[in-house]
Write a protein that holds these residues in place. Structure first.
Motif, PDB file in Angstrom:
ATOM      1  N   UNK A  84     100.447 105.190  16.261  1.00  0.00           N
ATOM      2  CA  UNK A  84     100.308 106.605  15.906  1.00  0.00           C
ATOM      3  C   UNK A  84      98.944 107.109  16.372  1.00  0.00           C
ATOM      4  N   UNK A  85      97.905 106.309  16.113  1.00  0.00           N
ATOM      5  CA  UNK A  85      96.557 106.681  16.551  1.00  0.00           C
ATOM      6  C   UNK A  85      96.419 106.589  18.062  1.00  0.00           C
ATOM      7  N   UNK A  86      96.978 105.529  18.627  1.00  0.00           N
ATOM      8  CA  UNK A  86      96.843 105.317  20.071  1.00  0.00           C
ATOM      9  C   UNK A  86      97.455 106.476  20.866  1.00  0.00           C
ATOM     10  N   UNK A  87      98.695 106.786  20.571  1.00  0.00           N
ATOM     11  CA  UNK A  87      99.361 107.888  21.270  1.00  0.00           C
ATOM     12  C   UNK A  87      98.768 109.230  20.863  1.00  0.00           C
ATOM     13  N   UNK A  88      98.515 109.395  19.558  1.00  0.00           N
ATOM     14  CA  UNK A  88      98.027 110.671  19.073  1.00  0.00           C
ATOM     15  C   UNK A  88      96.665 111.038  19.614  1.00  0.00           C
ATOM     16  N   UNK A  89      95.701 110.126  19.487  1.00  0.00           N
ATOM     17  CA  UNK A  89      94.337 110.392  19.971  1.00  0.00           C
ATOM     18  C   UNK A  89      94.329 110.562  21.486  1.00  0.00           C
ATOM     19  N   UNK A  90      95.086 109.723  22.184  1.00  0.00           N
ATOM     20  CA  UNK A  90      95.120 109.776  23.649  1.00  0.00           C
ATOM     21  C   UNK A  90      95.660 111.120  24.146  1.00  0.00           C
ATOM     22  N   UNK A  91      96.797 111.527  23.634  1.00  0.00           N
ATOM     23  CA  UNK A  91      97.411 112.773  24.117  1.00  0.00           C
ATOM     24  C   UNK A  91      96.688 114.007  23.590  1.00  0.00           C
ATOM     25  N   UNK A  92      96.129 113.914  22.384  1.00  0.00           N
ATOM     26  CA  UNK A  92      95.323 115.026  21.877  1.00  0.00           C
ATOM     27  C   UNK A  92      94.079 115.215  22.743  1.00  0.00           C
ATOM     28  N   UNK A  93      93.482 114.095  23.153  1.00  0.00           N
ATOM     29  CA  UNK A  93      92.320 114.163  24.042  1.00  0.00           C
ATOM     30  C   UNK A  93      92.679 114.751  25.396  1.00  0.00           C
TER      31      UNK A  93
ATOM     32  N   UNK B 117      88.806 106.865  29.848  1.00  0.00           N
ATOM     33  CA  UNK B 117      87.881 107.105  28.738  1.00  0.00           C
ATOM     34  C   UNK B 117      88.651 107.390  27.450  1.00  0.00           C
ATOM     35  N   UNK B 118      89.705 108.191  27.562  1.00  0.00           N
ATOM     36  CA  UNK B 118      90.531 108.491  26.382  1.00  0.00           C
ATOM     37  C   UNK B 118      91.243 107.233  25.885  1.00  0.00           C
ATOM     38  N   UNK B 119      91.627 106.361  26.822  1.00  0.00           N
ATOM     39  CA  UNK B 119      92.255 105.102  26.442  1.00  0.00           C
ATOM     40  C   UNK B 119      91.310 104.225  25.645  1.00  0.00           C
ATOM     41  N   UNK B 120      90.045 104.176  26.071  1.00  0.00           N
ATOM     42  CA  UNK B 120      89.043 103.394  25.346  1.00  0.00           C
ATOM     43  C   UNK B 120      88.844 103.942  23.930  1.00  0.00           C
ATOM     44  N   UNK B 121      88.759 105.265  23.824  1.00  0.00           N
ATOM     45  CA  UNK B 121      88.540 105.895  22.512  1.00  0.00           C
ATOM     46  C   UNK B 121      89.728 105.686  21.580  1.00  0.00           C
ATOM     47  N   UNK B 122      90.926 105.876  22.101  1.00  0.00           N
ATOM     48  CA  UNK B 122      92.116 105.711  21.264  1.00  0.00           C
ATOM     49  C   UNK B 122      92.311 104.252  20.880  1.00  0.00           C
ATOM     50  N   UNK B 123      91.969 103.327  21.791  1.00  0.00           N
ATOM     51  CA  UNK B 123      92.084 101.909  21.483  1.00  0.00           C
ATOM     52  C   UNK B 123      91.123 101.476  20.393  1.00  0.00           C
ATOM     53  N   UNK B 124      89.891 101.968  20.444  1.00  0.00           N
ATOM     54  CA  UNK B 124      88.888 101.615  19.429  1.00  0.00           C
ATOM     55  C   UNK B 124      89.296 102.128  18.056  1.00  0.00           C
ATOM     56  N   UNK B 125      89.762 103.361  17.989  1.00  0.00           N
ATOM     57  CA  UNK B 125      90.161 103.930  16.696  1.00  0.00           C
ATOM     58  C   UNK B 125      91.376 103.204  16.138  1.00  0.00           C
ATOM     59  N   UNK B 126      92.344 102.890  17.000  1.00  0.00           N
ATOM     60  CA  UNK B 126      93.541 102.183  16.548  1.00  0.00           C
ATOM     61  C   UNK B 126      93.199 100.777  16.077  1.00  0.00           C
ATOM     62  N   UNK B 127      92.304 100.092  16.804  1.00  0.00           N
ATOM     63  CA  UNK B 127      91.930  98.736  16.443  1.00  0.00           C
ATOM     64  C   UNK B 127      91.256  98.656  15.096  1.00  0.00           C
TER      65      UNK B 127
END
Length: 299
Positions: free
Chosen positions: A76-85, A104-114
């Motif tokens: 949810x965070x990975x897809x949500x943060x990535x596409x929102x970004x 860059x968005x992938x790195x951010x969404x991955x960190x938040x999801x992790x």
């Protein structure tokens, strides 16, 4: 909002299908830990057959409940943060695919999801590794009776921090995975469609997912193994780890006792889990989003 919801639901549906492969992957990563001679599994397919024969269908679906929660929360965070970004950056309105912004968005969404989903990965790993058959035992056995029992045991023995054991290896694992997976999927999808190999649809989604899973698997595999071992290791009554003091210590001990290739233990099983899982996840995601847009009259 639909990206958050559809991402989580899509991944939860997918893990229900590929959880048996994830169980074998987790056990392969524990096999031979710290030079142990115990060897119960020879590979993915023989592992699936062996667990199915000795532990039944329940053995192949160990850890399914926390696995579903992990996929729901993490994706949810990975897809949500990535596409929102991407929306904020205006990537979808640009001509072509912007791999730098996507990375860059992938790195951010991955960190938040992790960070947020780490507790469920801890629960999933410990429950998948434990076996009801003596000959199948690899790694430390926690003997949890279920997800709720596992949560109570971890909290009683280690406190709240027990749910975040291995976090300093797990977040890099998620960053590497999503940092390569999401941009690789967008890149492959745009190239496949632009070059006219196939039109935008399930075929394009399947090919793009398979390519993205390969990129992500190679990038995150060492972090995945280190994180899993740190999460599964036994702790003393004082709450101190018995095997590894941190990710660097785990990495060095693994290489010293098992060789550098040990960092890629279970990589084939991981791809055979990730490949179908992310093919299904992205296909479910694309179809869910398409249905929502049609319902809104946007298509």
């Amino acid at each position: 909002m639909e990206n958050f919801l559809c991402g989580g639901v899509s991944a939860a549906c997918a893990i229900c299908i590929v959880n048996p492969v994830d169980v074998v992957k987790s056990r392969l990563q524990m096999q031979g830990e710290m030079g142990s001679a115990a060897r119960a599994y020879n590979g993915l397919f023989s592992g699936l057959l062996h667990i199915g024969k000795t532990e039944g269908i329940a053995g192949l679906y160990k850890g399914l409940v926390p696995a579903i929660w992990f996929q729901m929360v993490g994706n949810s965070l990975r897809f949500g943060v990535y596409h929102f970004g991407k929306e904020l950056a205006g990537v979808d309105k640009m001509s072509g695919n912007n791999s730098q912004i996507n990375f860059i968005l992938g790195l951010a969404s991955g960190a938040s999801a992790g960070f947020v989903a780490c507790p469920f990965f801890v629960l999933k790993t410990q429950m998948q590794v434990q076996s009801s058959a003596t000959d199948n035992v690899v790694g430390h056995q926690h003997r949890h009776k279920g997800m709720w029992d596992a949560m109570k045991t971890i909290y009683r023995n280690e406190g709240f921090k027990g749910f975040f054991r291995g976090l300093n290896a797990f977040v890099p694992r998620c960053v590497a995975l999503v940092g390569f997976q999401m941009p690789a999927y967008d890149l492959a999808k745009s190239q496949i469609i632009e070059r006219g190999y196939v039109s935008d649809g399930p075929k394009a989604h399947m090919l793009s997912s398979a390519f993205a899973a390969g990129c992500a698997c190679l990038a995150m595999q060492p972090f995945d193994l280190v994180g899993a071992r740190m999460m599964n290791q036994p702790f003393s009554k004082d709450g101190l780890p018995k095997l590894y003091s941190g990710p660097v210590d785990c990495l060095l001990k693994t290489v010293r006792t098992e060789g550098p290739l040990a960092l890629y233990k279970g990589v084939f099983a991981n791809y055979m889990r990730m490949g179908p899982q992310y093919i299904l996840t992205f296909m479910f995601f694309e179809q869910f989003i398409s249905r929502i847009k049609k319902f809104r009259g946007e298509e």
